[in-house]
Design a protein around this motif. Structure first.
Motif, PDB file in Angstrom:
ATOM      1  N   THR A 102      19.398  66.944 -14.225  1.00  0.00           N
ATOM      2  CA  THR A 102      19.144  65.870 -15.186  1.00  0.00           C
ATOM      3  C   THR A 102      19.972  66.053 -16.450  1.00  0.00           C
ATOM      4  O   THR A 102      20.475  65.085 -17.021  1.00  0.00           O
ATOM      5  CB  THR A 102      17.646  65.817 -15.545  1.00  0.00           C
ATOM      6  N   VAL A 127      23.304  64.655 -15.886  1.00  0.00           N
ATOM      7  CA  VAL A 127      23.367  63.200 -16.047  1.00  0.00           C
ATOM      8  C   VAL A 127      23.503  62.830 -17.518  1.00  0.00           C
ATOM      9  O   VAL A 127      24.312  61.967 -17.890  1.00  0.00           O
ATOM     10  CB  VAL A 127      22.119  62.522 -15.442  1.00  0.00           C
ATOM     11  N   LEU A 129      26.905  57.216 -12.859  1.00  0.00           N
ATOM     12  CA  LEU A 129      25.582  57.735 -13.238  1.00  0.00           C
ATOM     13  C   LEU A 129      24.580  57.591 -12.096  1.00  0.00           C
ATOM     14  O   LEU A 129      23.754  58.489 -11.869  1.00  0.00           O
ATOM     15  CB  LEU A 129      25.074  57.031 -14.492  1.00  0.00           C
ATOM     16  N   LEU A 179      22.307  60.495 -10.458  1.00  0.00           N
ATOM     17  CA  LEU A 179      20.849  60.351 -10.453  1.00  0.00           C
ATOM     18  C   LEU A 179      20.262  60.534  -9.054  1.00  0.00           C
ATOM     19  O   LEU A 179      19.076  60.849  -8.909  1.00  0.00           O
ATOM     20  CB  LEU A 179      20.453  58.980 -11.021  1.00  0.00           C
ATOM     21  N   GLU A 180      21.090  60.354  -8.019  1.00  0.00           N
ATOM     22  CA  GLU A 180      20.633  60.586  -6.638  1.00  0.00           C
ATOM     23  C   GLU A 180      20.180  62.029  -6.443  1.00  0.00           C
ATOM     24  O   GLU A 180      19.335  62.326  -5.599  1.00  0.00           O
ATOM     25  CB  GLU A 180      21.764  60.272  -5.654  1.00  0.00           C
ATOM     26  N   VAL A 211      18.536  63.786  -8.620  1.00  0.00           N
ATOM     27  CA  VAL A 211      17.400  64.060  -9.502  1.00  0.00           C
ATOM     28  C   VAL A 211      16.135  63.508  -8.845  1.00  0.00           C
ATOM     29  O   VAL A 211      15.905  62.296  -8.841  1.00  0.00           O
ATOM     30  CB  VAL A 211      17.611  63.409 -10.890  1.00  0.00           C
ATOM     31  N   ALA A 214      13.924  60.932 -10.542  1.00  0.00           N
ATOM     32  CA  ALA A 214      14.542  59.648 -10.857  1.00  0.00           C
ATOM     33  C   ALA A 214      14.390  58.637  -9.728  1.00  0.00           C
ATOM     34  O   ALA A 214      14.717  57.456  -9.911  1.00  0.00           O
ATOM     35  CB  ALA A 214      16.020  59.839 -11.169  1.00  0.00           C
ATOM     36  N   LEU A 233      15.085  54.669  -9.867  1.00  0.00           N
ATOM     37  CA  LEU A 233      16.319  54.285  -9.182  1.00  0.00           C
ATOM     38  C   LEU A 233      16.032  53.206  -8.144  1.00  0.00           C
ATOM     39  O   LEU A 233      16.791  52.230  -8.017  1.00  0.00           O
ATOM     40  CB  LEU A 233      16.930  55.519  -8.522  1.00  0.00           C
ATOM     41  N   LEU A 283      17.683  56.786 -16.255  1.00  0.00           N
ATOM     42  CA  LEU A 283      17.549  58.144 -16.797  1.00  0.00           C
ATOM     43  C   LEU A 283      16.405  58.231 -17.797  1.00  0.00           C
ATOM     44  O   LEU A 283      15.572  59.149 -17.725  1.00  0.00           O
ATOM     45  CB  LEU A 283      18.857  58.553 -17.480  1.00  0.00           C
ATOM     46  N   THR A 308      12.658  60.311 -17.105  1.00  0.00           N
ATOM     47  CA  THR A 308      12.422  61.560 -17.837  1.00  0.00           C
ATOM     48  C   THR A 308      11.421  61.400 -18.979  1.00  0.00           C
ATOM     49  O   THR A 308      11.291  62.303 -19.811  1.00  0.00           O
ATOM     50  CB  THR A 308      13.753  62.092 -18.393  1.00  0.00           C
TER      51      THR A 308
END
Length: 417
Positions: free
Chosen positions: A221, A224, A322, A326-327, A329, A332, A336, A363, A367
């Protein structure tokens, strides 16, 4: 036409300029030359037997040095600037000729910032906040009302840091770069922490994380966040960057040009756009349906946040980069998925690919960051680009960005009110 000819002054060898020649030397239209005359910036004279005005070449050159000369117009007639910083071409964004997504994949934010400013890649470079400036900035932030947001805190920290720097008016390249390397960490470290500092707190993205969320970070993360900072550094002559160029043309110091950028950023159509996308994703997750949320936006006549960008015919390459990060995480994934449902649902109405604001919103939602966190990331990243543009503008003739107003009010003379 007599107005196209160069005429002779009474003195031997002294040449006066026609209106067309004066306009060419200033880089403006002939009508603008007459506007300079009406404002008292130029004097004209008609030669005996001639039909057009003539101008003193020395006076024309003096006006050009003061900023009369304009940049060439763009294809749509808009004011254009020569810049070696960012090129947007064929669906890609390049910083000094290098693909921004490749830079984000291989280098940290501070490394890219230093390279953009100086042309030198310095691996592992850290930016450090000066104690005096940081102390002043933190005091200013603490003095704000409790309801103040992070952009309010950044603005207050910026003004305080400027007041703590008596040498801020030194516009030499070395001094400006020194200011930039100190200002960005000062802005980050002045924000109140809501989480526990990361063990790699020397890196700016790592220091920024606990000021955006109380959730503990992980390497994926944080990667990212660092990539987002790199990708948002610059984007050609965006509204805030134009404001910075105007301020720099008047030789405003670096703190003042960043303040100009912050001012232009403070709108829902620019820096705050990711906040709208953030709230939309929360609504999708809460209601369990992207269709209902998209329908509400369309029914109200609003655009769907995070979709479409005027300079990209397809997907924003920054968003694509991005989303790929994020894939990796796990936390996420819900946000997503919600973002992709928004894209698919909206495509039934009109084909608008995702932009970087939607990726940034994934993101921030994933988080536990507040809605305005995306604007904070945007502002801190874009400060690097603003400094680069200021350095370019400081090398140009001063006060050159001076458009001519087209007066539409009542014609004088009017009676006294």
């Amino acid at each position: 036409m007599a107005d196209q000819r160069t005429t002779q002054d009474d003195g031997p060898g002294e040449r006066r300029l026609s209106t067309r020649e004066a306009a060419d030397r200033l880089g403006v239209k002939p009508e603008t030359v007459y506007a300079y005359v009406s404002r008292g910036q130029l004097t004209s004279r008609r030669e005996p037997g001639g039909r057009g005005s003539t101008f003193d070449p020395g006076e024309i050159e003096a006006l050009a040095r003061r900023g009369g000369r304009r940049e060439p117009s763009g294809p749509g007639g808009e004011l254009a600037f020569r810049t070696g910083i960012t090129l947007i071409d064929r669906g890609h964004c390049y910083f000094r000729g290098v693909d921004a997504t490749e830079l984000a994949a291989h280098y940290r934010f501070e490394e890219v910032a230093e390279w953009l400013w100086t042309g030198e890649l310095r691996r592992g470079i850290h930016f450090t906040a000066p104690p005096d400036a940081l102390s002043a900035a933190r005091r200013a932030v603490r003095a704000l009302p409790d309801h103040s947001g992070q952009m309010d805190q950044l603005r207050a920290a910026l003004i305080a840091a400027a007041a703590a720097d008596p040498l801020r008016f030194d516009l030499s390249e070395e001094a400006v770069l020194g200011t930039a390397r100190c200002l960005i960490p000062t802005l980050v470290d002045a924000l109140p922490a809501v989480g526990t500092p990361h063990r790699g707190a020397g890196r700016l993205a790592w220091r920024l994380w606990p000021r955006l969320t109380a959730q503990p970070p992980d390497e994926a993360t944080l990667r990212v966040l660092d990539a987002a900072l790199v990708l948002l550094i610059d984007h050609d002559l965006a509204v805030s960057t134009l404001a910075v160029r105007v301020a720099a043309s008047a030789r405003a110091h670096p703190y003042a040009i960043v303040s100009a950028g912050f001012g232009a950023l403070d709108g829902t159509l620019h820096g705050a756009a990711s906040g709208l996308a953030h709230r939309m994703l929360l609504d999708v997750l809460d209601r369990g349906s992207a269709a209902a949320v998209v329908a509400d936006h369309l029914r109200a006549g609003r655009t769907v946040p995070g979709l479409g960008h005027r300079v990209y015919p397809g997907e924003d390459p920054r968003a694509r980069a991005l989303f790929a990060l994020l894939e990796d995480v796990p936390r996420a994934r819900p946000a997503l998925t919600a973002a992709r449902e928004v894209i698919t649902t909206a495509a039934r109405h009109t084909e608008l690919p995702a932009n970087v604001d939607l990726a940034l919103a994934v993101l921030t939602v994933a988080t536990g960051m507040p809605a305005e966190a995306g604007e904070t990331v945007f502002a801190l990243a874009r400060t690097v680009g603003w400094i680069a543009h200021a350095l370019e503008e400081y090398a140009e003739p001063p006060v050159r960005v001076r458009p001519t107003g087209q007066y539409t009010g009542p014609r004088p003379p009017q009676p006294l009110p």
